[in-house]
Enzyme design. Structure first.
Site, PDB file in Angstrom:
ATOM      1  N   ASP A   1      -4.587  -2.645   4.781  1.00 49.64           N
ATOM      2  CA  ASP A   1      -5.148  -2.145   6.039  1.00 49.64           C
ATOM      3  C   ASP A   1      -6.672  -2.154   6.054  1.00 49.64           C
ATOM      4  OD1 ASP A   1      -5.552  -0.148   4.232  1.00 49.64           O
ATOM      5  OD2 ASP A   1      -4.437   1.403   5.309  1.00 49.64           O
TER       6      ASP A   1
ATOM      7  N   THR B   1      -0.420   4.615   1.378  1.00 60.44           N
ATOM      8  CA  THR B   1      -0.733   5.424   2.556  1.00 60.44           C
ATOM      9  C   THR B   1      -0.418   4.698   3.846  1.00 60.44           C
ATOM     10  OG1 THR B   1      -2.508   6.397   1.276  1.00 60.44           O
ATOM     11  CG2 THR B   1      -2.531   6.814   3.646  1.00 60.44           C
TER      12      THR B   1
ATOM     13  N   ASP C   1       0.858  -1.190   0.000  1.00 56.81           N
ATOM     14  CA  ASP C   1       0.000   0.000   0.000  1.00 56.81           C
ATOM     15  C   ASP C   1       0.885   1.228   0.000  1.00 56.81           C
ATOM     16  OD1 ASP C   1      -2.443  -1.046  -0.022  1.00 56.81           O
ATOM     17  OD2 ASP C   1      -2.914  -0.784   2.087  1.00 56.81           O
TER      18      ASP C   1
END
Length: 1169
Positions: free
Chosen positions: A774, A454, A452
């Site tokens: 996440d 972020t 990912d």
């Protein structure tokens, strides 16, 4: 407001259905209520309580302010309605573990042989003479004959030592993982409202009457009834088997069940059942998990009857069938336990070879004895000689068992156990919380990481740094007076109500520090933006509390936006929306101008904003968000809120903001390390492609001039799908090798990419893929990946539950540490194998040759047990605790097919074995002449120990001690002492073994078949031991490339080698467990220590969990059937509310069937130890 106090109430009295107790509801009443669904539940609530507010009143709680948090109140609720805990299964006692260790078949064989030897040693025939043959002559000293019992007793004593060491290892291992388990559970919190404040509490502290705040990604820790919800959708598949998400509303279906996942939206619920009374708890009770006290008293038959009864009850309750059952079985399975598979296969092969050698040894000894005594010496069979001959045969049998004991590498499972346990413990300090042990070693073989952006590559501390508002592009946040008042009001109200109310900006923890961001970081940036404009969003929220929001369309990966509807006093509606700039801007037909008025937004104007505002922001690595609104006049009537495409059209753009999320300073270096280690890093993000490319360049994923590809999700799908819209592996294979950035991707795209890379055969080395995620929707990709990393801080419960390792600091550089530890585990096992196999090869050949030539093993049974069990135990501890070094990242990953024993290692094993055999045979056959001592060969039964054989034994052990240093290097390095002082465990074990050896030789006497040696003899033994270090340099000098005849070993079974029939048997497994297959193939029960390997692969009854071997039982709720193979982390789902994983064996691991215990996906630390 409901009164929460208990003054004047009767203490300890259970409330009956007559409602005369402390509360006006009983446990039974609430349990019956929670078994109802939909309209039935609503009717029951209206009949008994009028509405949910009535229920709150009866539970003495407030739907707005929650409980008052009074300790007496909380304790009374725990007493009345129970705690949010399922009582754990009692851990096995030390004595039970001792009994288990005694079940080892090889130990039993040794015990029987020792007892026979012991019994026969007390038998004294009336007259022993030459009639019985030369073999028994020479036993003249009465005291020596009387000492015949010592060998049998010493073997028994050695067995006791081995059993105690094994039991202690198992006990400490279980204790360690229980403590790790409880540590994980303490971190699992949930949001509740107490005293009007939203606070985070441990899931075990949740009580009936609590008002819990549920949000996207949560795993519900208790049963409850919804009192306020925003676009709430729940995944109840863990209970019902239905994969469709269930929409929850106050007026249609308010029943919230423990163990289910919140997939969209947010809301509040009043907790109505906890612990054993919740839906999850009832299932555990039915399966007997919560009935430990009764279980102890029951016989196996009674237990079985009860279990059958529970299952029958569950079958009766079944209402629906899982439509996907047959389809899911056909899905390709993920492969697991690559290292374990290789180890098991190797152990089985060595065990077979050992069994063959031991049988051959006994056979040759017996044949030689018969020919020698009855043939050459012409002794006639007589009853007087029978006992003596039986004693000799028992001695031969003990020698055979000794060869078997030496051949089987029982230190190997211990080395795996220690190495993995040590690594897991140390990885905790490096912010890696390992939930599945096989992930630890798999990570060392990783060839690709899909990360990912972020929070993983960036700091996840977002701030608005640029904005386009009132037709002006500001490169920094403008002063409030530059923005027209009307736009400013719309902006502040829109941000205040259209961000989750759980998201807040808090005061800094330290004076002068940065404000704390709580909740979604993008929303925190927007709330911070209103504060920068000197306006307070909290004032807006106080005026419009969450209960007054008319409707909320929460953010999800399909919408890429969030919208909130407000109802105005005049009956009109206003919707505020925020989302990805280029997507939301396409839905805008108007924009606020510099005077604060609305004007039409033409396609040309829209293109101009994209080109001149959004793209420049994205190229600087900023996340672009568009803020918009729309009014629905009261004259048009109430809109159709379910028609989202109509609702989210004709919007008016208020502003476009650019949010900066700086790259973590340590990430570029971490990515460089990965690239140097042969690992490809890819960024998979939902962000704009320009933003993603800019961040990728800053991180070092993309280098200027590279021939790599950046794609958007749409383009990626267009390229990999055929005309029918089906994904083709061939098309995917053309893209993924060069793909480095996948932007604007959906969770499905991420899963497709991961699956495509794993299934690909386009590269010579099959890929091992790690994935970070996440969000709730990252679950499928995390499960599919060889190693799934979930974010410990930003990650949802669902993502954590699907993962193998949790990054407690959400930092990419922690993944690099995981790679180092994974490679270190692999190398530690290889180091131990190199050492162990050298010992085994030498000991087996010496025992076999010696027995066949001299009719006795030069290394006695007790000596062998010392060498093989005690020293190997210590050696496994010494070599398995080597700390990792940066040098591990300077080589390419091993991959799936790399053999455990490389050609270099085979060269070292055979090279050192040759030296040791030469030394031992010289000592054995001409040692008495070299040292001018008595010959120890051909000694009669019960003869005293000799200096000759003591020197052989001592030299053998000292060579192994010094060879431990050689075993520290497995890639042909010359300096075997490098970094040795950094491992105090290694140093202390080598010194401890040396000290023990001195004690054994000097004071071991008859039990160890040793006599004290002179200083000269000791110096010669040490000199020959040190020779292994010098010989090691010689072995290293021989280029491995010359030794083409050497074979590698420990390949493990490749997927394509598994027969179809075997694959059919694995239908109930979610992952192919190679170790399990090997054990099925080679049912080698006699193999010492293999039971410990089985333990690692399959798990035990208690703390360790069995991953793949039990067939799922029938469905476990009154709702519907269980999905058969929903998650390969099935064990995660069944760890109870707030306790250890010890009950896991009660529930089949690969059914996603059982709901995860309320509260924590974390508690499923699947320790395969």
């Amino acid at each position: 407001m409901a009164n929460n106090s208990f003054h004047g109430s009767k203490h300890g009295q259970l409330s009956e259905a007559t409602h005369e107790g402390e509360f006006s509801c009983s446990i039974q009443e609430l349990r019956l209520l929670m078994e109802l669904r939909g309209p039935e539940a609503l009717a029951k609530i209206q009949e008994c309580y009028r509405d949910t507010n009535g229920l709150c009143t009866r539970l003495r709680t407030s739907p707005v302010k929650g409980l008052d948090g009074n300790l007496e109140d909380i304790n009374k609720r725990k007493e009345q309605f129970g705690k949010n805990i399922i009582p754990p299964k009692r851990p096995k006692t030390f004595l039970e573990l001792v009994w288990e260790a005694l079940q080892d078949v090889t130990l039993i064989i040794l015990e029987v042989a020792a007892i026979i030897s012991l019994g026969l040693s007390f038998y004294h025939p009336p007259e022993v003479n030459s009639y019985c043959g030369r073999v028994v002559a020479g036993v003249e000293d009465e005291s020596e004959a009387d000492a015949g019992w010592i060998e049998g007793a010493a073997i028994l004593l050695s067995v006791v030592c081995v059993v105690l060491v094994t039991a202690f290892n198992d006990w400490s291992k279980e204790k360690q993982f229980r403590s790790l388990q409880s540590r994980i559970e303490q971190e699992q919190k949930f949001s509740v409202v107490r005293g009007g404040q939203v606070i985070q509490i441990n899931v075990s502290e949740i009580v009936v009457g609590d008002i819990a705040q549920v949000k996207y990604g949560d795993l519900l820790p208790a049963d409850g009834i919804l009192i306020q919800g925003n676009d709430l959708k729940i995944d109840e598949s863990s209970l019902t088997g239905e994969s469709d998400h269930v929409k929850k509303t106050v007026d249609k279906d308010p029943m919230m069940l423990s163990g289910t996942h919140v997939m969209e939206g947010s809301g509040k619920m009043v907790v109505t059942a906890v612990g054993v009374n919740s839906q999850t708890g009832i299932i555990f009770t039915l399966l007997g998990a919560g009935e430990e006290a009764d279980a102890e008293e029951k016989t196996e038959k009674e237990k079985k009857k009860e279990k059958d009864k529970a299952e029958l009850e569950l079958k009766k309750k079944k209402k629906k069938k899982d439509k996907n059952k047959s389809e899911k079985k056909k899905l390709p399975k993920k492969e697991k336990s690559v290292l374990q598979g290789k180890l098991t296969k190797l152990a089985v092969q060595i065990g077979k070879a050992g069994l063959f050698m031991s049988v051959l040894t006994v056979f040759i000894l017996i044949i030689r004895f018969l020919i020698d005594v009855f043939g050459i010496q012409g002794v006639r069979f007589s009853k007087e000689c029978l006992a003596i001959h039986v004693q000799l045969l028992v001695k031969f049998f003990i020698i055979g068992v000794t060869v078997l004991v030496v051949a089987v590498p029982e230190g190997l499972p211990l080395a795996v156990t220690i190495s993995l346990a040590y690594s897991v413990k140390k990885m905790m300090k490096d912010n890696n919380l390992v939930r599945h042990l096989d992930a630890c070693e798999t990570m060392g073989n990783a060839t690709a990481i899909c990360s990912d952006k972020t929070g993983t590559l960036t700091m996840n501390r977002m701030t608005v740094v640029q904005t386009y508002i009132a037709e002006c592009y500001y490169r920094k946040v403008p002063e409030p007076h530059l923005i027209p008042a009307k736009i400013l009001d719309l902006l502040v109200v829109g941000i205040g109500v259209n961000c989750a109310y759980t998201t807040k900006i808090m005061t800094p923890e330290k004076e002068g520090g940065l404000p704390r961001q709580v909740g979604n970081k993008t929303e925190c940036a927007l709330l911070g933006f209103t504060l920068d404009l000197h306006r307070d969003y909290q004032t807006i929220r106080n005026e419009i509390p969450e209960e007054k929001l008319y409707k909320v369309y929460t953010f999800n990966s399909v919408r890429k936006s969030m919208s909130t509807v407000l109802k105005n006093p005049d009956g009109s509606y206003r919707i505020f929306s925020k989302g990805a700039a280029e997507i939301l801007l396409r839905k805008c037909c108007k924009i606020m101008d510099s005077k604060g008025e609305t004007k039409d937004l033409k396609p040309l104007d829209r293109d101009h904003i994209v080109r001149k505002v959004i793209e420049p922001m994205a190229l600087e690595g900023l996340r672009t968000i568009c803020l918009a609104y729309r009014d629905f006049p009261s004259t048009s009537g109430e809109p159709d809120w379910d028609n989202e495409s109509h609702i989210l059209s004709g919007l008016t753009c208020i502003a476009v903001v650019g949010i900066e999320d700086p790259v973590r300073p340590e990430v570029p270096e971490a990515i460089r390390k990965c690239q140097r280690a042969g690992i490809t890093v890819r960024m998979v993000t939902g962000d704009n492609i320009n933003t993603a490319r800019a961040i990728a360049i800053k991180c070092g994923i993309l280098q200027p001039g590279d021939d790599f590809v950046c794609l958007e999700g749409k383009e990626f799908n267009r390229r990999i799908r055929n005309e029918l819209g089906e994904i083709e592996q061939e098309r995917l294979d053309k893209i993924w090798p060069k793909l480095r950035v996948l932007a604007r991707s959906s969770p499905t795209d991420k899963h497709t990419l991961v699956k495509g890379i794993i299934d690909s055969t386009v590269l010579e080395q099959s890929q091992v893929v790690a994935v970070t995620g996440d969000g709730t929707n990252d679950g499928p990709a995390l499960k599919k990946a060889d190693v799934g990393f979930a974010m410990g801080i930003a990650g949802t419960d669902v993502a954590k539950e699907a993962s193998d390792i949790i990054l407690t600091d959400d930092n990419f550089s922690s993944i690099v540490k995981a790679v180092m530890w994974g490679r270190n585990v692999y190398d530690s096992i290889s180091k131990f194998l190199q050492f162990q196999l050298t010992v085994n090869v030498v000991a087996v050949i010496v025992a076999f040759t010696g027995a066949c030539i001299t009719q006795d093993s030069p290394l006695k049974a007790v000596q062998m047990l010392w060498v093989n069990l005690i020293m190997d135990t210590f050696a496994s501890l010494a070599l398995a605790t080597e700390p990792p070094t940066e040098a591990l990242l300077l080589r390419s990953p091993y991959g799936r097919k790399k053999p455990l024993i490389s050609r270099t290692m085979m060269k070292n094993i055979l090279g050192h074995a040759i030296y040791q055999l030469i030394v031992i045979f010289i000592l054995l056959f001409i040692g008495e002449k070299i040292f001018d001592i008595d010959n120890g060969r051909d000694t009669p039964l019960h003869a005293p120990p000799t200096e000759h054989y003591t020197i052989v034994f001592n030299t053998f052990v000292l060579m192994q001690i010094f060879n431990e240093l050689n075993a520290r290097k497995i890639h042909g390095e010359r300096n075997v002492f490098e970094g040795v002082l950094r491992n105090p465990i290694f140093c202390s074990i080598v010194l401890g073994t040396l000290t023990t050896q001195i004690i054994i030789v000097e004071f071991g006497g008859k039990p160890f078949s040793c006599v004290g040696l002179t200083i000269d003899h000791w110096l010669w033994c040490v000199f020959m031991g040190l020779g292994t270090l010098l010989w090691g340099q010689l072995v290293s000098s021989v280029p491995t490339s010359w030794l083409t005849f050497l074979k590698t070993a420990g390949h493990g079974t490749q997927r394509e080698e598994i027969p179809e029939k075997e694959l059919e048997k694995l239908n109930d497994m979610d992952a192919i467990d190679h170790a399990e297959i090997e054990l099925r193939k080679g049912q080698v029960l006699w193999c010492r220590g293999l039971n410990r390997i089985q333990t690692q692969n399959e798990g035990e009854d208690d703390a360790p969990t069995k991953r793949n071997s039990i067939v799922p039982p029938p469905p476990l709720t009154g709702l519907s059937t269980l999905p058969p193979n929903q998650s390969n982390n099935a064990m995660d789902r069944i760890i109870p509310l707030h306790k250890d994983s010890s009950r896991s064996s009660l529930i089949p691991p690969n059914s996603a069937g059982l709901p995860p215990c309320p509260g924590s996906p974390l508690h499923s630390l699947e320790t395969s130890l």
